[in-house]
Scaffold this active site. Structure first.
Site, mmCIF file in Angstrom:
data_model
loop_
_atom_site.group_PDB
_atom_site.id
_atom_site.type_symbol
_atom_site.label_atom_id
_atom_site.label_comp_id
_atom_site.label_asym_id
_atom_site.label_seq_id
_atom_site.Cartn_x
_atom_site.Cartn_y
_atom_site.Cartn_z
ATOM 1 N N HIS A 199 -2.590 0.727 -4.042
ATOM 2 C CA HIS A 199 -2.221 -0.517 -3.378
ATOM 3 C C HIS A 199 -2.363 -1.695 -4.336
ATOM 4 O O HIS A 199 -2.956 -1.573 -5.404
ATOM 5 C CB HIS A 199 -3.014 -0.728 -2.067
ATOM 6 C CG HIS A 199 -4.392 -1.259 -2.208
ATOM 7 N ND1 HIS A 199 -5.360 -1.078 -1.248
ATOM 8 C CD2 HIS A 199 -4.993 -1.969 -3.183
ATOM 9 C CE1 HIS A 199 -6.462 -1.667 -1.620
ATOM 10 N NE2 HIS A 199 -6.281 -2.215 -2.789
ATOM 11 N N HIS A 257 -5.929 1.867 12.467
ATOM 12 C CA HIS A 257 -6.291 2.193 11.091
ATOM 13 C C HIS A 257 -7.459 3.163 11.017
ATOM 14 O O HIS A 257 -7.564 3.950 10.066
ATOM 15 C CB HIS A 257 -6.572 0.963 10.234
ATOM 16 C CG HIS A 257 -6.629 1.320 8.766
ATOM 17 N ND1 HIS A 257 -7.794 1.666 8.129
ATOM 18 C CD2 HIS A 257 -5.638 1.465 7.844
ATOM 19 C CE1 HIS A 257 -7.527 1.978 6.863
ATOM 20 N NE2 HIS A 257 -6.226 1.864 6.673
ATOM 21 N N SER A 305 0.858 -1.185 0.000
ATOM 22 C CA SER A 305 0.000 0.000 0.000
ATOM 23 C C SER A 305 0.894 1.235 0.000
ATOM 24 O O SER A 305 1.627 1.467 0.966
ATOM 25 C CB SER A 305 -0.894 -0.041 1.238
ATOM 26 O OG SER A 305 -1.752 1.066 1.263
#
Lengths: 345, 345
Positions: free
Chosen positions: A313, A289, A209
């Site tokens: 990503h 996250h 990513s």
């Protein structure tokens, strides 16, 4: 608007996608498109690990460049570095192919050169996935600068539908039309003299990513570096140090290197997961996250379409026979070694 | 660990739930359990609307209490108030039944009393859903204080699996085992003299989402009121003022009233949505709810299991014939009237 799943990989569904057919994403995103004749891609992470200034490391990287230049070498590669949790320096060169036969022939020799012989004061490793394209997806915030595996693709899609919602990652993987991609088994260690191999399990998941702030200017750059990057780093550190409990075997937060070996204004996180579901759960609801997502949302809603930050990503859910992990003289927390018990010798 | 879907409503699946069978939620939550003999629940929102001090409003509330006391009246009701976007005061009394026949008989007369005759200086409205239980779900952060429809349930479940991930709401609705619950058609206005009825459409969605900070003390209370409530209010205001573009027909952010009519330390948001999918998209990715979610995550991770804040919601996806909306002398942005064009007369 097109589907992220290319037409030739559409199959009658046994499983629904998460959004209705009339779903409209709130902003555009794009995916890499391979030629329909490409049935597999190969991504190989070649690592050098050392404790500090090590002439053998430079030597190894020079050798690797020689291997890449051989017949059958990769269509594209890039290089990045990071200092890991044990304080070791790691330089990881990621190479990509879109032709398995070429890779296999090339790798038979390259592997012996890379992890088949000891080097003074350094470790080497290689981590390979070679998924069928139905086990793989990409996502790009803009269509005009491919990174990673997308460089070996034929080009980019138009705007795709399956993004900007939780579950989009899964819905972009063609195999999700018919398969839950549940993990099977536990990683095992195979000791072949000093060479340590990890045999993982069905439906192991890899994400790379990436972030590219090279085009950002003044206030946008400051916003990224001050408000987003530290939160991203915190999440990456969490996955590296405490990921195992939530299904993240290993994480590297890498700084991409320019051709001359200097740091570029690009980075990526690369992590190995027990399953796509474990990655989904972290991304959707883990505080680390959620903070990253909140910081990115704030950043992008402050800047709107003028944002120059580029995000992308690539995600693979690999079958058991699409994986290869080999480590030589690396510490026990290196990559997929972290997923198994190793005995120091 | 049990499924949120009660055993007698389990059916062979045509659609998968979003998490694997071995999914373990990171914290406990609970759902209301009705007696298996209960096939439908009824939730009816009786509103009084006025511009300020209005004796007729007090009179209407007294009448409503009389109606509730009649044979066939609700098993439970609660009352809340809010000032809406036009500056009108609204008192909404929500009443619940678990027996459709009792409700129908009672409502035939009650409706005529409520929206069948004009009152001096006030408007009245009633909004009713009477879903089969397979079209309905609840969620509670603790099992020992039922609110709303859960008060008419037999009790609470043990810890359920389908929560703490995006998509849990859908997965808790038994009908999601076989049906995508896509919306059908557009709301229409029916003018019956001064009585305005809205006929919505299949799979209209209602959420009542509540907060109870009455047990919080000192620092927790301050954290809720200073850091969470303002962010929640901002999101509620967004839905009220700008929700239509994202599929939210109407939203009320209500303050619950104690038995003596004073404000209690409970609130709830009540909103009408074009579809469950539209509600999902807002909750998962709209900046206003991402902020709410982030604030709640921070709050709960700061406090851990010692948090005294109580959260709950109830969600229904109603078939077209399970809905009834009637408004008398209310302004055109009241409830589901906001979803249709009305001509002022």
């Amino acid at each position: 608007m097109e589907s992220a799943i290319p037409a030739h990989l559409e199959t009658p569904r046994a499983r629904h996608k998460r959004v209705p057919d009339d779903y409209q994403p709130p902003y555009p995103s794009f995916v890499a498109r391979y030629k329909p004749s490409v049935s597999r891609v190969v991504m190989a992470y070649f690592g050098v690990q050392h404790g500090g200034a090590a002439p053998a490391a430079m030597e190894a990287l020079k050798e690797l460049a020689g291997l890449f230049a051989m017949d059958g070498g990769p269509s594209h590669w890039d290089r990045a570095s990071y200092r890991d949790q044990s304080g070791s320096e790691n330089v990881v060169t990621v190479a990509y192919w879109d032709d398995l036969a070429r890779f296999d022939t090339w790798f038979a020799q390259a592997r012996e050169m890379w992890t088949g012989r000891q080097r003074e004061g350094i470790g080497t490793f290689v981590e390979v996935l070679r998924p069928i394209v139905a086990r793989h997806e990409t996502l790009f915030s803009s269509p005009d600068r491919p990174e990673g595996v997308a460089v070996v693709a034929e080009g980019m899609s138009g705007e795709v539908q399956e993004h900007a919602y939780w579950g989009g990652m899964r819905d972009r993987i063609p195999l999700s039309q018919t398969d839950a991609m549940a993990p099977g088994g536990a990683p095992e260690l195979i000791c072949d003299g000093p060479r340590l191999r990890v045999v993982a399990h069905d439906n192991l998941c890899l994400i790379r990513s990436g972030q590219d702030w090279s085009d950002t200017e003044a206030s946008e750059r400051k916003l990224y570096l001050d408000d987003v990057e530290p939160v991203l780093r915190e999440g990456m550190d969490f996955l590296r140090d405490d990921g195992l409990a939530i299904g993240c075997y290993a994480n590297r937060y890498m700084q991409v290197l320019a051709a001359d070996g200097s740091a570029s204004e690009k980075s990526y996180g690369q992590s190995w997961w027990k399953s796509l579901a474990a990655l989904e759960r972290w991304a959707e609801s883990h505080p680390t996250h959620v903070k990253i997502f909140g910081a990115a949302m704030k950043y992008l809603s402050t800047l709107g379409p003028s944002a120059k930050l580029r995000l992308y990503h690539e995600v693979t859910v690999a079958a058991a026979d699409e994986q290869f992990f080999e480590y030589l003289n690396c510490h026990p927390k290196t990559g997929m070694l972290a997923a198994v018990e190793t005995v120091s010798t």
